[in-house]
Design an enzyme around this catalytic site. Structure first.
Site, short mmCIF file in Angstrom:
data_model
loop_
_atom_site.label_atom_id
_atom_site.label_comp_id
_atom_site.label_asym_id
_atom_site.label_seq_id
_atom_site.Cartn_x
_atom_site.Cartn_y
_atom_site.Cartn_z
N GLU A 127 45.19 51.89 35.59
CA GLU A 127 46.02 50.92 36.46
C GLU A 127 47.27 51.58 36.79
OE1 GLU A 127 46.68 46.95 34.21
OE2 GLU A 127 44.54 46.83 33.83
N ALA A 152 49.05 51.70 34.05
CA ALA A 152 48.26 51.79 32.73
C ALA A 152 47.51 52.99 32.83
CB ALA A 152 47.64 50.57 32.21
N GLU A 165 40.57 61.87 32.97
CA GLU A 165 40.03 61.60 31.50
C GLU A 165 40.86 62.07 30.36
OE1 GLU A 165 35.99 61.43 30.79
OE2 GLU A 165 35.31 61.47 32.82
#
Length: 380
Positions: A127, A130, A361
């Site tokens: 997000e 986030a 990632e």
């Protein structure tokens, strides 16, 4: 300890390399310049079985191992990083959560088309507030009788809005102190897929923001146990970090090929520029980066296939291979000089594509955090 892949994996590598060079290479520049998601090429990868590589045959997979998936991602990424990440995300972030944590009904509903590469799934964790701090998720899902009502947004989601996308699995707060995973099928009312981002690299990869406005899905769309979503996706990300490292390895290998070929054929002062130590030594550095990255990637993949812990090995492989890929593109561009700085040159595309490998990632900083903690250091 094995330092080379066995003949079965080498034979598979030759198959994927032939496919990448014949079906992808002639179009990669065009897709990049048009920022076009290559649907037909993705379907062709599905027909080759690439999306089902590490999954058992009883669910429609190829019955292969994680090492095979890394080989495929490396070879596809060597030719086109955008298609390499499409494969990596489709398998690691799309299929893997469902096959690992899904119910029998969820597997029966979604896996056949996903594993066959006829459809794609996405993974909605990040997000705006986030990213590395994924536990700061603000998207919420409230239970209303037999439905989850989802409100919130996600950012930078790969494979989220293609013609092939059938679902997105998201993390959402289902209580004050719990994060759960929920499957949201494409086309669900209240699920808004935003226009594709204009990105520095990965132009032919689909990346979008997602908005959820009173989006309702059945209660049975909960993936796994309620409140276990954050832990589920931490385990999924460990696998993904190895795969991203394989993608970075493919990019570094392509930098070697391009730089060495140019150094042999480009002449200055009456001789090939590769006869100068300044250029030759840079190409030598590229080979060292590739060899070290390869060892780390396939060590981590072998640990995964053996069922051994991979968190530390995955972080080490991801950190080294992705940072090496960034350095490799800088070196290759320097070898090409002005010709490498011109849009339309392959090294320019590789240069643009490389940076995000150190971000997606888990950033390089997060990898260093994981590695430090693995050493027993009380780092915060």
């Amino acid at each position: 300890m094995r330092f080379e892949l066995g003949e079965e994996h080498q034979a598979f590598r030759r198959v994927v390399r032939e496919f990448a060079e014949s079906e992808i290479a002639p179009h990669a520049k065009e897709w990049d310049e048009a920022a076009e998601f290559p649907t037909a090429a993705v379907l062709a990868m599905g027909e080759l079985g690439l999306f089902g590589l590490p999954f058992p045959e009883d669910v429609g997979g190829m019955g292969g191992d994680f090492t095979s998936l890394c080989v495929a991602i490396e070879e596809i990424g060597r030719i086109d990083q955008s298609l390499g990440i499409t494969l990596e995300a489709g398998v690691g972030l799309g299929i893997n959560p469902i096959i690992t944590f899904g119910s029998d009904q969820q597997k029966a509903t979604y896996l056949p088309d996903l594993i066959a590469g006829k459809k794609l799934a996405a993974f909605g964790l990040t997000e705006e507030e986030a990213g590395s701090d994924a536990a700061a998720t603000r998207t919420r899902a409230e239970l209303d009788n037999e439905e989850w009502i989802i409100n919130g947004s996600k950012a930078f989601i790969t494979n989220a809005g293609t013609k092939l996308t059938s679902l997105v699995t998201i993390t959402a707060r289902t209580g004050p102190d719990e994060i759960s995973s929920i499957i949201v099928p494409s086309g669900t009312p209240g699920f808004v897929v935003q226009p594709a981002y204009r990105k520095m690299g990965w132009h032919a990869s689909d990346t979008r923001g997602l908005i959820f406005e009173d989006c309702r899905v059945p209660v049975e769309n909960l993936l796994g146990e309620r409140g276990r979503g954050f832990r589920q996706f931490l385990s999924v990300l460990d696998d993904g970090r190895i795969a991203i490292a394989a993608l970075a390895l493919g990019l570094t290998e392509r930098c070697i090929e391009l730089a060495v070929d140019y150094a042999k054929t480009r002449e200055a002062f009456g001789r090939p520029i590769g006869s100068n130590q300044g250029i030759a030594f840079q190409c030598a550095d590229l080979q060292v980066m590739a060899d070290a990255s390869r060892a780390l990637v396939y060590r981590a993949a072998a640990l995964k296939d053996a069922g051994r812990p991979i968190k530390q090995a995955a972080a080490v492989a991801k950190l080294y291979a992705t940072e090496s890929a960034g350095s490799a593109t800088r070196i290759a561009t320097q070898v090409f000089g002005g010709a490498g700085f011109i849009e339309g040159s392959e090294v320019a595309r590789l240069y643009r594509d490389a940076k995000v490998l150190e971000i997606g990632e888990g950033t390089s900083e997060i990898q260093r955090l994981v590695i430090s903690r693995g050493l027993g250091l009380p780092v915060m």
